[in-house]
Design a protein around this motif. Structure first.
Motif, PDB file in Angstrom:
ATOM      1  N   MET A 142       4.601   0.824 -12.038  1.00  9.71           N
ATOM      2  CA  MET A 142       3.353   1.185 -12.724  1.00  9.71           C
ATOM      3  C   MET A 142       2.519  -0.051 -13.015  1.00  9.71           C
ATOM      4  O   MET A 142       1.294   0.024 -13.089  1.00  9.71           O
ATOM      5  CB  MET A 142       3.644   1.948 -14.015  1.00  9.71           C
ATOM      6  CG  MET A 142       3.980   3.397 -13.776  1.00  9.71           C
ATOM      7  SD  MET A 142       3.979   4.357 -15.280  1.00  9.71           S
ATOM      8  CE  MET A 142       5.618   4.057 -15.870  1.00  9.71           C
ATOM      9  N   GLN A 185       3.846   1.534  -1.231  1.00  4.59           N
ATOM     10  CA  GLN A 185       4.439   1.636  -2.566  1.00  4.59           C
ATOM     11  C   GLN A 185       3.424   2.199  -3.568  1.00  4.59           C
ATOM     12  O   GLN A 185       3.762   3.059  -4.380  1.00  4.59           O
ATOM     13  CB  GLN A 185       4.932   0.267  -3.021  1.00  4.59           C
ATOM     14  CG  GLN A 185       5.706   0.312  -4.323  1.00  4.59           C
ATOM     15  CD  GLN A 185       6.123  -1.067  -4.789  1.00  4.59           C
ATOM     16  OE1 GLN A 185       5.509  -2.066  -4.438  1.00  4.59           O
ATOM     17  NE2 GLN A 185       7.168  -1.120  -5.595  1.00  4.59           N
ATOM     18  N   LEU A 186       2.175   1.739  -3.482  1.00  6.80           N
ATOM     19  CA  LEU A 186       1.130   2.268  -4.363  1.00  6.80           C
ATOM     20  C   LEU A 186       0.895   3.753  -4.101  1.00  6.80           C
ATOM     21  O   LEU A 186       0.736   4.536  -5.040  1.00  6.80           O
ATOM     22  CB  LEU A 186      -0.178   1.509  -4.162  1.00  6.80           C
ATOM     23  CG  LEU A 186      -0.361   0.223  -4.935  1.00  6.80           C
ATOM     24  CD1 LEU A 186      -1.684  -0.431  -4.577  1.00  6.80           C
ATOM     25  CD2 LEU A 186      -0.286   0.463  -6.424  1.00  6.80           C
ATOM     26  N   ASP A 187       0.860   4.139  -2.838  1.00  6.50           N
ATOM     27  CA  ASP A 187       0.680   5.552  -2.496  1.00  6.50           C
ATOM     28  C   ASP A 187       1.786   6.403  -3.098  1.00  6.50           C
ATOM     29  O   ASP A 187       1.531   7.482  -3.654  1.00  6.50           O
ATOM     30  CB  ASP A 187       0.669   5.749  -0.978  1.00  6.50           C
ATOM     31  CG  ASP A 187      -0.568   5.155  -0.319  1.00  6.50           C
ATOM     32  OD1 ASP A 187      -1.531   4.836  -1.035  1.00  6.50           O
ATOM     33  OD2 ASP A 187      -0.556   5.022   0.925  1.00  6.50           O
ATOM     34  N   ASN A 239       2.126  -2.596 -10.994  1.00  6.65           N
ATOM     35  CA  ASN A 239       1.346  -2.840  -9.777  1.00  6.65           C
ATOM     36  C   ASN A 239       0.170  -1.866  -9.676  1.00  6.65           C
ATOM     37  O   ASN A 239      -0.929  -2.247  -9.284  1.00  6.65           O
ATOM     38  CB  ASN A 239       2.229  -2.716  -8.535  1.00  6.65           C
ATOM     39  CG  ASN A 239       3.289  -3.785  -8.476  1.00  6.65           C
ATOM     40  OD1 ASN A 239       3.129  -4.856  -9.046  1.00  6.65           O
ATOM     41  ND2 ASN A 239       4.388  -3.494  -7.797  1.00  6.65           N
ATOM     42  N   ALA A 240       0.406  -0.608 -10.024  1.00  3.16           N
ATOM     43  CA  ALA A 240      -0.669   0.396  -9.982  1.00  3.16           C
ATOM     44  C   ALA A 240      -1.746   0.064 -11.017  1.00  3.16           C
ATOM     45  O   ALA A 240      -2.940   0.185 -10.744  1.00  3.16           O
ATOM     46  CB  ALA A 240      -0.101   1.790 -10.231  1.00  3.16           C
ATOM     47  N   VAL A 271       3.683   5.694  -5.727  1.00  2.94           N
ATOM     48  CA  VAL A 271       3.571   5.710  -7.195  1.00  2.94           C
ATOM     49  C   VAL A 271       2.463   6.658  -7.634  1.00  2.94           C
ATOM     50  O   VAL A 271       2.661   7.489  -8.529  1.00  2.94           O
ATOM     51  CB  VAL A 271       3.325   4.285  -7.747  1.00  2.94           C
ATOM     52  CG1 VAL A 271       2.939   4.321  -9.214  1.00  2.94           C
ATOM     53  CG2 VAL A 271       4.555   3.428  -7.550  1.00  2.94           C
ATOM     54  N   PHE A 272       1.293   6.567  -6.992  1.00  2.00           N
ATOM     55  CA  PHE A 272       0.195   7.454  -7.382  1.00  2.00           C
ATOM     56  C   PHE A 272       0.517   8.913  -7.089  1.00  2.00           C
ATOM     57  O   PHE A 272       0.156   9.803  -7.867  1.00  2.00           O
ATOM     58  CB  PHE A 272      -1.110   7.039  -6.705  1.00  2.00           C
ATOM     59  CG  PHE A 272      -1.753   5.837  -7.332  1.00  2.00           C
ATOM     60  CD1 PHE A 272      -2.018   5.796  -8.687  1.00  2.00           C
ATOM     61  CD2 PHE A 272      -2.096   4.736  -6.566  1.00  2.00           C
ATOM     62  CE1 PHE A 272      -2.613   4.686  -9.284  1.00  2.00           C
ATOM     63  CE2 PHE A 272      -2.688   3.620  -7.144  1.00  2.00           C
ATOM     64  CZ  PHE A 272      -2.946   3.597  -8.501  1.00  2.00           C
ATOM     65  N   GLU A 298       0.832  -1.213   0.000  1.00  2.00           N
ATOM     66  CA  GLU A 298       0.000   0.000   0.000  1.00  2.00           C
ATOM     67  C   GLU A 298       0.859   1.252   0.000  1.00  2.00           C
ATOM     68  O   GLU A 298       0.547   2.215  -0.698  1.00  2.00           O
ATOM     69  CB  GLU A 298      -0.938  -0.009   1.201  1.00  2.00           C
ATOM     70  CG  GLU A 298      -2.051  -1.021   1.086  1.00  2.00           C
ATOM     71  CD  GLU A 298      -2.930  -1.085   2.326  1.00  2.00           C
ATOM     72  OE1 GLU A 298      -2.709  -0.301   3.269  1.00  2.00           O
ATOM     73  OE2 GLU A 298      -3.840  -1.923   2.339  1.00  2.00           O
ATOM     74  N   TRP A 309      -3.880  -2.740  -9.745  1.00  2.00           N
ATOM     75  CA  TRP A 309      -4.804  -2.251  -8.717  1.00  2.00           C
ATOM     76  C   TRP A 309      -5.993  -1.549  -9.366  1.00  2.00           C
ATOM     77  O   TRP A 309      -7.141  -1.752  -8.984  1.00  2.00           O
ATOM     78  CB  TRP A 309      -4.072  -1.303  -7.767  1.00  2.00           C
ATOM     79  CG  TRP A 309      -4.914  -0.824  -6.647  1.00  2.00           C
ATOM     80  CD1 TRP A 309      -5.147  -1.446  -5.458  1.00  2.00           C
ATOM     81  CD2 TRP A 309      -5.664   0.396  -6.604  1.00  2.00           C
ATOM     82  NE1 TRP A 309      -5.984  -0.697  -4.680  1.00  2.00           N
ATOM     83  CE2 TRP A 309      -6.318   0.448  -5.359  1.00  2.00           C
ATOM     84  CE3 TRP A 309      -5.844   1.452  -7.492  1.00  2.00           C
ATOM     85  CZ2 TRP A 309      -7.138   1.501  -4.989  1.00  2.00           C
ATOM     86  CZ3 TRP A 309      -6.657   2.494  -7.121  1.00  2.00           C
ATOM     87  CH2 TRP A 309      -7.289   2.514  -5.878  1.00  2.00           C
ATOM     88  N   MET A 310      -5.726  -0.739 -10.389  1.00  2.00           N
ATOM     89  CA  MET A 310      -6.788   0.007 -11.056  1.00  2.00           C
ATOM     90  C   MET A 310      -7.675  -0.893 -11.921  1.00  2.00           C
ATOM     91  O   MET A 310      -8.839  -0.572 -12.129  1.00  2.00           O
ATOM     92  CB  MET A 310      -6.213   1.136 -11.912  1.00  2.00           C
ATOM     93  CG  MET A 310      -5.669   2.265 -11.071  1.00  2.00           C
ATOM     94  SD  MET A 310      -5.236   3.756 -11.997  1.00  2.00           S
ATOM     95  CE  MET A 310      -4.250   3.148 -13.307  1.00  2.00           C
TER      96      MET A 310
END
Length: 147
Positions: free
Chosen positions: A80, A8-10, A82-83, A12-13, A6, A86-87
């Motif tokens: 990206m 890492q996603l935060d 992984n992002a 990246v976004f 989470e 998630w999307m």
């Protein structure tokens, strides 16, 4: 493990949220570039540009390498992926919702066209003469204000 994912996603976004950083990534999609070449199209100081580059590096989206006096940057698209994964869950959700809405609207359109009167029949009189409207009666006098 979940917390790290989470975080890492935060990161990246947050890195992708800025148009300058997205522009940098777009430039790097064509291949490695020197920092000076990357900074040239952006109307900002080099220290300001390097801050953007640092955010991308911290997110794992860009890797820097130095050869002599030239610092080059390379796109690292793994975060990206992984992002995007998630999307994609939400893409399926919205696709289903929008498909459902389209079916509903199509059904409503079909019902409206089915319930329309045929062009030969009209709810109005066939006569072209007009009938006088009824006179409106006035009601009782309303209250008056005393001064």
């Amino acid at each position: 493990m979940v917390k790290y994912y989470e975080d890492q996603l935060d990161t990246v976004f947050a890195a992708l949220a800025d148009p300058t950083r997205r522009g940098i990534l777009n430039s790097l999609s064509g291949g490695d570039l020197a920092v000076s070449e990357l900074a040239a199209p952006h109307d900002m100081s080099l220290p300001g540009f390097l801050k953007h580059l640092r955010v991308l590096e911290d997110a794992g989206l860009v890797a820097r390498s130095k050869e002599g006096r030239v610092v080059s940057c390379e796109l690292s698209a793994a975060p990206m992926k992984n992002a995007a994964a998630w999307m994609s869950r939400y893409e399926r959700f919205w696709t289903e919702k929008l498909d459902s809405l389209a079916r509903y609207l199509y059904q409503q359109e079909e019902l409206q066209s089915w319930n329309k009167p045929s062009p030969g029949t009209s709810p109005h009189s066939a006569s072209s003469a007009s009938s006088p409207s009824r006179r409106k009666r006035s009601g009782a006098r309303g209250p008056t204000r005393r001064r």
